[in-house]
Structure formats: structure tokens, C-alpha cells
Scaffold this motif. Structure first.
Motif, PDB file in Angstrom:
ATOM      1  N   PHE A 182       0.838  -1.198   0.000  1.00 53.47           N
ATOM      2  CA  PHE A 182       0.000   0.000   0.000  1.00 53.47           C
ATOM      3  C   PHE A 182       0.869   1.243   0.000  1.00 53.47           C
ATOM      4  CE2 PHE A 182      -3.360  -2.853   1.501  1.00 53.47           C
ATOM      5  CZ  PHE A 182      -4.409  -2.388   0.732  1.00 53.47           C
ATOM      6  N   THR A 183       0.385   2.274  -0.676  1.00 53.29           N
ATOM      7  CA  THR A 183       1.069   3.562  -0.650  1.00 53.29           C
ATOM      8  C   THR A 183      -0.011   4.650  -0.701  1.00 53.29           C
ATOM      9  OG1 THR A 183       2.749   4.911  -1.736  1.00 53.29           O
ATOM     10  CG2 THR A 183       1.408   3.559  -3.183  1.00 53.29           C
ATOM     11  N   THR A 184       0.403   5.899  -0.853  1.00 55.42           N
ATOM     12  CA  THR A 184      -0.565   6.999  -0.999  1.00 55.42           C
ATOM     13  C   THR A 184      -0.124   7.850  -2.187  1.00 55.42           C
ATOM     14  OG1 THR A 184       0.735   8.509   0.350  1.00 55.42           O
ATOM     15  CG2 THR A 184      -0.907   7.159   1.502  1.00 55.42           C
ATOM     16  N   PRO A 185      -1.069   8.577  -2.809  1.00 57.37           N
ATOM     17  CA  PRO A 185      -0.679   9.428  -3.939  1.00 57.37           C
ATOM     18  C   PRO A 185       0.462  10.381  -3.582  1.00 57.37           C
ATOM     19  CG  PRO A 185      -3.058   9.262  -3.844  1.00 57.37           C
ATOM     20  CD  PRO A 185      -2.524   8.581  -2.607  1.00 57.37           C
ATOM     21  N   ASP A 186       0.426  10.972  -2.384  1.00 60.83           N
ATOM     22  CA  ASP A 186       1.473  11.929  -2.028  1.00 60.83           C
ATOM     23  C   ASP A 186       2.847  11.267  -1.964  1.00 60.83           C
ATOM     24  OD1 ASP A 186      -0.114  14.082  -2.040  1.00 60.83           O
ATOM     25  OD2 ASP A 186      -0.528  14.069   0.121  1.00 60.83           O
ATOM     26  N   GLU A 187       2.873  10.085  -1.366  1.00 54.74           N
ATOM     27  CA  GLU A 187       4.127   9.372  -1.186  1.00 54.74           C
ATOM     28  C   GLU A 187       4.651   8.819  -2.523  1.00 54.74           C
ATOM     29  OE1 GLU A 187       4.121   6.545   2.286  1.00 54.74           O
ATOM     30  OE2 GLU A 187       4.058   5.099   0.639  1.00 54.74           O
ATOM     31  N   TYR A 188       3.736   8.445  -3.388  1.00 54.32           N
ATOM     32  CA  TYR A 188       4.096   7.675  -4.591  1.00 54.32           C
ATOM     33  C   TYR A 188       4.162   8.540  -5.860  1.00 54.32           C
ATOM     34  CZ  TYR A 188       3.713   3.688  -7.879  1.00 54.32           C
ATOM     35  OH  TYR A 188       3.920   2.765  -8.863  1.00 54.32           O
ATOM     36  N   ARG A 189       3.762   9.829  -5.768  1.00 52.71           N
ATOM     37  CA  ARG A 189       3.489  10.623  -6.974  1.00 52.71           C
ATOM     38  C   ARG A 189       4.596  10.574  -8.024  1.00 52.71           C
ATOM     39  NH1 ARG A 189      -0.744  13.385  -6.936  1.00 52.71           N
ATOM     40  NH2 ARG A 189      -0.629  13.729  -4.702  1.00 52.71           N
ATOM     41  N   GLU A 190       5.812  10.906  -7.650  1.00 49.94           N
ATOM     42  CA  GLU A 190       6.890  10.979  -8.661  1.00 49.94           C
ATOM     43  C   GLU A 190       7.136   9.602  -9.281  1.00 49.94           C
ATOM     44  OE1 GLU A 190       8.051  13.689  -9.994  1.00 49.94           O
ATOM     45  OE2 GLU A 190       6.738  14.783  -8.627  1.00 49.94           O
ATOM     46  N   VAL A 195       6.133   5.524 -13.712  1.00 48.57           N
ATOM     47  CA  VAL A 195       5.494   4.260 -14.110  1.00 48.57           C
ATOM     48  C   VAL A 195       4.483   4.521 -15.227  1.00 48.57           C
ATOM     49  CG1 VAL A 195       3.862   2.498 -13.302  1.00 48.57           C
ATOM     50  CG2 VAL A 195       5.868   3.065 -11.921  1.00 48.57           C
ATOM     51  N   LEU A 196       3.700   5.589 -15.054  1.00 48.75           N
ATOM     52  CA  LEU A 196       2.710   5.923 -16.085  1.00 48.75           C
ATOM     53  C   LEU A 196       3.385   6.261 -17.411  1.00 48.75           C
ATOM     54  CD1 LEU A 196       0.159   7.966 -13.970  1.00 48.75           C
ATOM     55  CD2 LEU A 196      -0.349   5.894 -15.286  1.00 48.75           C
ATOM     56  N   ALA A 197       4.486   6.999 -17.335  1.00 51.18           N
ATOM     57  CA  ALA A 197       5.189   7.359 -18.581  1.00 51.18           C
ATOM     58  C   ALA A 197       5.657   6.083 -19.286  1.00 51.18           C
ATOM     59  CB  ALA A 197       6.370   8.275 -18.270  1.00 51.18           C
ATOM     60  N   ASP A 198       6.190   5.120 -18.524  1.00 53.69           N
ATOM     61  CA  ASP A 198       6.624   3.849 -19.130  1.00 53.69           C
ATOM     62  C   ASP A 198       5.435   3.093 -19.716  1.00 53.69           C
ATOM     63  OD1 ASP A 198       9.211   4.344 -18.398  1.00 53.69           O
ATOM     64  OD2 ASP A 198       9.222   2.970 -16.674  1.00 53.69           O
ATOM     65  N   ALA A 199       4.336   3.055 -18.959  1.00 53.36           N
ATOM     66  CA  ALA A 199       3.154   2.313 -19.420  1.00 53.36           C
ATOM     67  C   ALA A 199       2.596   2.941 -20.702  1.00 53.36           C
ATOM     68  CB  ALA A 199       2.098   2.278 -18.320  1.00 53.36           C
ATOM     69  N   MET A 200       2.598   4.269 -20.772  1.00 51.62           N
ATOM     70  CA  MET A 200       2.031   4.947 -21.932  1.00 51.62           C
ATOM     71  C   MET A 200       2.922   4.790 -23.160  1.00 51.62           C
ATOM     72  SD  MET A 200      -0.764   5.796 -20.772  1.00 51.62           S
ATOM     73  CE  MET A 200      -1.616   6.090 -19.236  1.00 51.62           C
ATOM     74  N   GLU A 206      -1.811   5.198 -26.515  1.00 50.98           N
ATOM     75  CA  GLU A 206      -1.756   5.926 -25.241  1.00 50.98           C
ATOM     76  C   GLU A 206      -1.086   7.281 -25.474  1.00 50.98           C
ATOM     77  OE1 GLU A 206      -3.154   4.812 -22.588  1.00 50.98           O
ATOM     78  OE2 GLU A 206      -3.042   2.626 -22.517  1.00 50.98           O
ATOM     79  N   ILE A 207      -1.330   8.234 -24.590  1.00 50.69           N
ATOM     80  CA  ILE A 207      -0.688   9.547 -24.700  1.00 50.69           C
ATOM     81  C   ILE A 207       0.167   9.812 -23.462  1.00 50.69           C
ATOM     82  CG2 ILE A 207      -2.482  10.559 -26.164  1.00 50.69           C
ATOM     83  CD1 ILE A 207      -3.457  12.067 -23.597  1.00 50.69           C
ATOM     84  N   ALA A 208       1.188  10.648 -23.635  1.00 54.36           N
ATOM     85  CA  ALA A 208       1.951  11.118 -22.472  1.00 54.36           C
ATOM     86  C   ALA A 208       1.013  12.009 -21.656  1.00 54.36           C
ATOM     87  CB  ALA A 208       3.176  11.887 -22.930  1.00 54.36           C
ATOM     88  N   LEU A 209       1.013  11.825 -20.346  1.00 55.44           N
ATOM     89  CA  LEU A 209       0.003  12.481 -19.506  1.00 55.44           C
ATOM     90  C   LEU A 209       0.546  13.738 -18.838  1.00 55.44           C
ATOM     91  CD1 LEU A 209      -1.329   9.256 -17.758  1.00 55.44           C
ATOM     92  CD2 LEU A 209      -2.358  10.448 -19.703  1.00 55.44           C
ATOM     93  N   GLU A 210      -0.241  14.803 -18.885  1.00 55.49           N
ATOM     94  CA  GLU A 210       0.069  15.975 -18.063  1.00 55.49           C
ATOM     95  C   GLU A 210      -0.055  15.544 -16.600  1.00 55.49           C
ATOM     96  OE1 GLU A 210      -3.583  17.869 -19.294  1.00 55.49           O
ATOM     97  OE2 GLU A 210      -2.404  19.628 -19.818  1.00 55.49           O
ATOM     98  N   PRO A 211       0.593  16.277 -15.655  1.00 57.63           N
ATOM     99  CA  PRO A 211       0.462  15.912 -14.233  1.00 57.63           C
ATOM    100  C   PRO A 211      -0.997  15.761 -13.800  1.00 57.63           C
ATOM    101  CG  PRO A 211       2.138  17.589 -14.504  1.00 57.63           C
ATOM    102  CD  PRO A 211       1.528  17.383 -15.866  1.00 57.63           C
TER     103      PRO A 211
END
Ligand SMILES: CC(C)(COP(=O)(O)OP(=O)(O)OC[C@H]1O[C@@H](n2cnc3c(N)ncnc32)[C@H](O)[C@@H]1OP(=O)(O)O)[C@@H](O)C(=O)NCCC(=O)NCCS
Length: 427
Positions: A182-190, A195-200, A206-211
Motif C-alpha cells: 500500500f502507498t498513498t498518492p502523495d508518497e508515490y506521486r513521482e 510508471v505511467l510514462a513507461d506504461a504509456m 496511449e498519450i503522455a500524460l500531463e500531471p
């Protein structure tokens, strides 16, 4: 990505058209808080959303600050009667390259001003601006599939929704090494962004995602009624590489505590190991009777990961990403092809951006595009080219419907990809 989308001039043609109906087209200055707030209120209203609170407005101002924000105003009213925003988003194309695209969002027209050509003016302005800036294609996700064909957009990816009977299925997907925690968005954000950039990057469509778009996948935005219910679990490979996460909510259980329902907000997987481990995690949760997920690919392998295929059902399948090609050579040469070939395409475009006759020559998977005066092998409107561009299996159906003429099979052989394209988020 550059900021030219922010500084490009207002589209004169749409401004003049709207002025003829007593309406004013304008760019919203992102530093003008009052104007941007009024635009956000109009946007939320357009999608039948709740009136945003001060907190929600503050967050939305931050989220939309990097976008080109356009409004249509009627005399004497500060809340726009039309809204749209746009930015340049890298789209992953077959072969793993990225194509800069003009992403369009928040298209709304006040119900008091519908069907008076406001959307036509907004969309025309977006496409002309993108074309003038030499952005080779525009993209959007749509509320209704009836709207955007007229502007040359074609459906290019499809998305599935799922319901899995967790009491019925047993895991059949093999071992799933790696670590879940388990984690939290604040702890895991960067880490989550990476991970999202790799997945996209790993899947065309898929598109590169804005924050902002990435934050929505990690957890709730401000003002979400379910804020306190969100959970976030990360997956790290056996050697400690972050490769995926799932954010989800658990509901129900009031009548039968053993039958809660899990709703997946987002499952991100940069590797197959992450995908299987996270699905296994969801399907083996105790006190859960059903797992629901949306916006997955048409090739989501859930049924093959469980013993009882019928325990995992597709509950919806619909068009998702729409592609509008503005520059045929730039678009077609940006992707790779899985077989070689040579085909002459006659592309028609009622709006005059991309029409012409082109020879597409593919050697070793790489394309060259030349203008041609040879007889065309295939004639198709620009929206059909947008539909087949990312590799989805649509050429045959479009030919049956009369929206591709000529050798659709040759077109299909060249454009189709073994792995279908996918866009797993909305924008
Ligand atoms: C969809 C929407 C933006 C259309 O705005 P609008 O200003 O009424 O559209 P226009 O007057 O420019 O209409 C342009 C054409 O599209 C057609 N059209 C507009 N909305 C349509 C719809 N929902 N379904 C089918 N056709 C539609 C119009 O009939 C018109 O056709 P014509 O040129 O053949 O006469 C508006 O209805 C709206 O804000 N809806 C709610 C929010 C939404 O769904 N936005 C889209 C987000 S992806």
C-alpha cells in the motif's frame, strides 16, 4: 513539447463567424483568475457537473493553466457560452515512437446557445490553429460518437469495461513474483508519474500524460465524494523496480459483508508481470464478490487469467480515442509497419487540410510518403484514415460501409498491428 499552443493567435475566421451572431471568441488568460474561474464553471455545467467549490476551482485553475483555453461570450454575460481547451500531447504510435498531437478537451456549448454553430466555430478554430502550427494530427475522447466525424475525426481505439465474479473465478495466470504494498498518492506521486510514462510509451494509442491527467489515475481529485475510499497499491518487480499500481475503491457489503464490490479507478502496468500481479491482487481480495474495471483494452487478458472464462465478462465496449489527421506524410511516417508494401491512397478532406494523393512505401517497417499521380489503390475520407492509423482492425468494416473504396485488404495488411491500439484514460 513547446508552448506555442499557448501563444498562437486567435483564429480570425471563427472570431468573424461568431461576431456575425453577436458572440465573441476569446482566449482566456490563465493568470486572470476571474476569467478562468468563469470558464471552469461553464465547463463543469456543460457536462452536467456540480458547481465547483472554491477549492475545486483552485485545483482546476492549476490543472488547466498549461492549456490553451478558449471561450465564447455572449453580450453582458461573464460566464462563457462555449468552451474548449487544447495542448500538444505526444501520442504513442505503432513501433513505439511518439507523434505530437493537438489534444482537444472540454468542448461545451451552453444549452441556451446550442445548435447555433458555436461548436463548429470552436472546432474549426482548433483545427486551423493546430494545422498552422504544423501539428500533424488532432485527438480527442468523446461524450457521444455522433459529433466529431463531421470534422474529420475517426474512432481509432476501442475500450472495454469489465465485471469479474470474484467468487466464481480462480487464478490461472501462473506465479506472480514481485512485491505489492500500500502507498498513498502523495508518497508515490513521482514514482507513479514515471510508471505511467513507461506504461504509456509501451502501447500505441496511449498519450503522455500531463500531471493533472496522471494525478486522476493515482487517486481522487479535490471534491470527489469518495475521496476517503480510494486505495493505492504499488507493484515492484522482484529486483525492486516500480512497474505498476492500482488505485481502487471498495463499496457495498451492507447486506452481505462477504460481497463487497471493487471499482478499479486505474490499473497501470509498464510490464506484463505488473499487469498479472495486479489483476491477481484484485481478483483474490477477500470479502469481495465483484471487481469492475473500465477503459481497458480490447485485448485485456482477464478471461485467460482465470479458470472459469465466463466469470469475467465484458460489460461495455465502445469507441474511445478519435484521431483527426492534418498532415498525411508526417503522420504516416511517424509510425512503423509490421509488413512492407506500397500503396497509393487518395485521401479526401472536406475541410481542406489533408486531402491529396499519396504513395506510401514501406520498407523494413519504415515508411516514406510521396505525392503521387498514379491511380489510387484506395480512396478514403480523412476520418477513415484516422480510424486505421493506429492499427485497429477496422478497414474491412469501413469498406463494407462504403467508407473505404478500393483494396481495403491491402490497406489493412499494411496498417493493422498484431497488438491492438489502446487508450486507457479519458482526457
Ligand atoms: C456537443 C455540443 C458541443 C455541440 O455544440 P453546438 O454548438 O450545439 O453544435 P453546432 O451548432 O456547431 O453543431 C454542428 C453540427 O453538429 C451537429 N451536432 C451537434 N451536437 C450533436 C450531437 N450531440 N449529436 C449529433 N450531432 C450533433 C449539429 O446538428 C450540427 O449539424 P449540421 O452542421 O449538420 O447542422 C453541445 O451539444 C454540448 O455542449 N453538449 C454537451 C457537452 C458535450 O457532450 N460535449 C462534447 C464533449 S466530447
Amino acid at each position: 513539447m513547446t508552448d506555442t499552443h499557448l501563444t498562437a493567435a486567435l483564429d480570425e475566421r471563427s472570431a468573424t463567424d461568431l461576431a456575425g451572431s453577436g458572440l465573441r471568441l476569446a482566449l482566456v488568460d490563465p493568470t486572470d483568475t476571474a476569467a478562468l474561474d468563469a470558464w471552469i464553471v461553464a465547463d463543469f455545467r456543460g457536462f452536467h457537473g456540480r458547481r465547483p467549490t472554491a477549492e475545486v476551482l483552485a485545483e482546476a485553475r492549476k490543472n488547466f493553466g498549461g492549456r490553451r483555453t478558449t471561450a465564447v461570450y455572449d453580450e453582458g454575460v461573464t460566464t462563457p457560452v462555449g468552451t474548449v481547451n487544447s495542448w500538444v500531447a505526444p501520442l504513442t504510435v505503432p513501433g513505439g515512437g511518439a507523434l505530437d498531437t493537438w489534444a482537444i478537451s472540454s468542448v461545451t456549448v451552453a444549452p441556451t446557445h446550442r445548435r447555433r454553430g458555436v461548436a463548429t466555430a470552436l472546432l474549426g478554430a482548433e483545427l486551423r490553429t493546430a494545422h498552422a502550427l504544423r501539428v500533424p494530427a488532432a485527438i480527442l475522447t468523446v461524450s457521444e460518437s455522433t459529433i466529431y466525424g463531421r470534422w474529420g475525426f475517426g474512432p481509432a481505439t476501442f475500450a472495454t469495461g469489465w465485471s469479474v465474479d470474484a467468487k466464481r473465478v480462480r487464478w490461472a495466470g501462473g506465479p506472480t513474483p514481485g512485491r505489492l504494498s500500500f502507498t498513498t498518492p502523495d508518497e508515490y506521486r513521482e514514482t507513479g508519474y514515471a510508471v505511467l510514462a513507461d506504461a504509456m510509451r509501451a502501447r500505441h494509442g496511449e498519450i503522455a500524460l500531463e500531471p493533472y491527467l496522471a494525478d486522476r489515475l493515482l487517486g481522487p481529485l479535490t471534491g470527489d465524494d469518495d475521496e476517503a475510499r480510494y486505495l493505492l497499491v504499488r507493484y515492484d518487480s522482484p529486483d525492486g523496480r516500480p512497474e505498476g499500481f492500482v488505485s481502487y475503491l471498495v463499496r457495498g457489503g451492507e447486506e452481505d459483508f462477504s460481497r463487497h464490490v471493487v471499482e478499479v479507478n486505474y490499473l497501470a502496468a509498464a510490464t506484463d508481470a505488473a499487469l498479472t500481479a495486479l489483476w491477481r491482487y484484485l481478483l483474490e481480495l477477500d470479502l469481495v464478490a465483484e471487481v469492475k474495471a473500465w477503459t481497458r483494452g480490447v485485448d485485456e487478458p482477464v478471461q485467460l487469467l482465470v479458470q472459469d472464462i465466463r466469470g469475467a465478462r465484458i460489460t461495455s465496449e465502445q469507441d474511445h480515442l478519435w484521431v483527426r489527421i492534418l498532415d498525411v506524410p508526417a503522420t504516416l511516417t511517424a509510425r512503423r509497419y509490421e509488413s512492407d508494401g506500397d500503396i497509393v491512397l487518395e485521401v479526401t478532406d472536406g475541410l481542406g487540410f489533408a486531402g491529396g494523393r499519396y504513395r506510401l512505401i514501406v520498407e523494413d517497417g519504415e515508411a516514406r510518403v510521396e505525392s503521387s499521380s498514379d491511380a489510387p489503390d484506395v480512396t478514403l475520407p480523412v476520418e477513415s484514415l484516422g480510424s486505421v492509423y493506429l492499427g485497429h482492425d477496422l478497414a474491412r468494416g469501413l469498406a463494407l460501409a462504403g467508407r473505404i473504396q478500393g483494396d481495403a485488404e491491402a490497406l489493412d495488411r499494411l496498417f493493422r498491428t498484431a497488438v491492438p491500439p489502446r487508450l486507457s484514460t479519458w482526457f
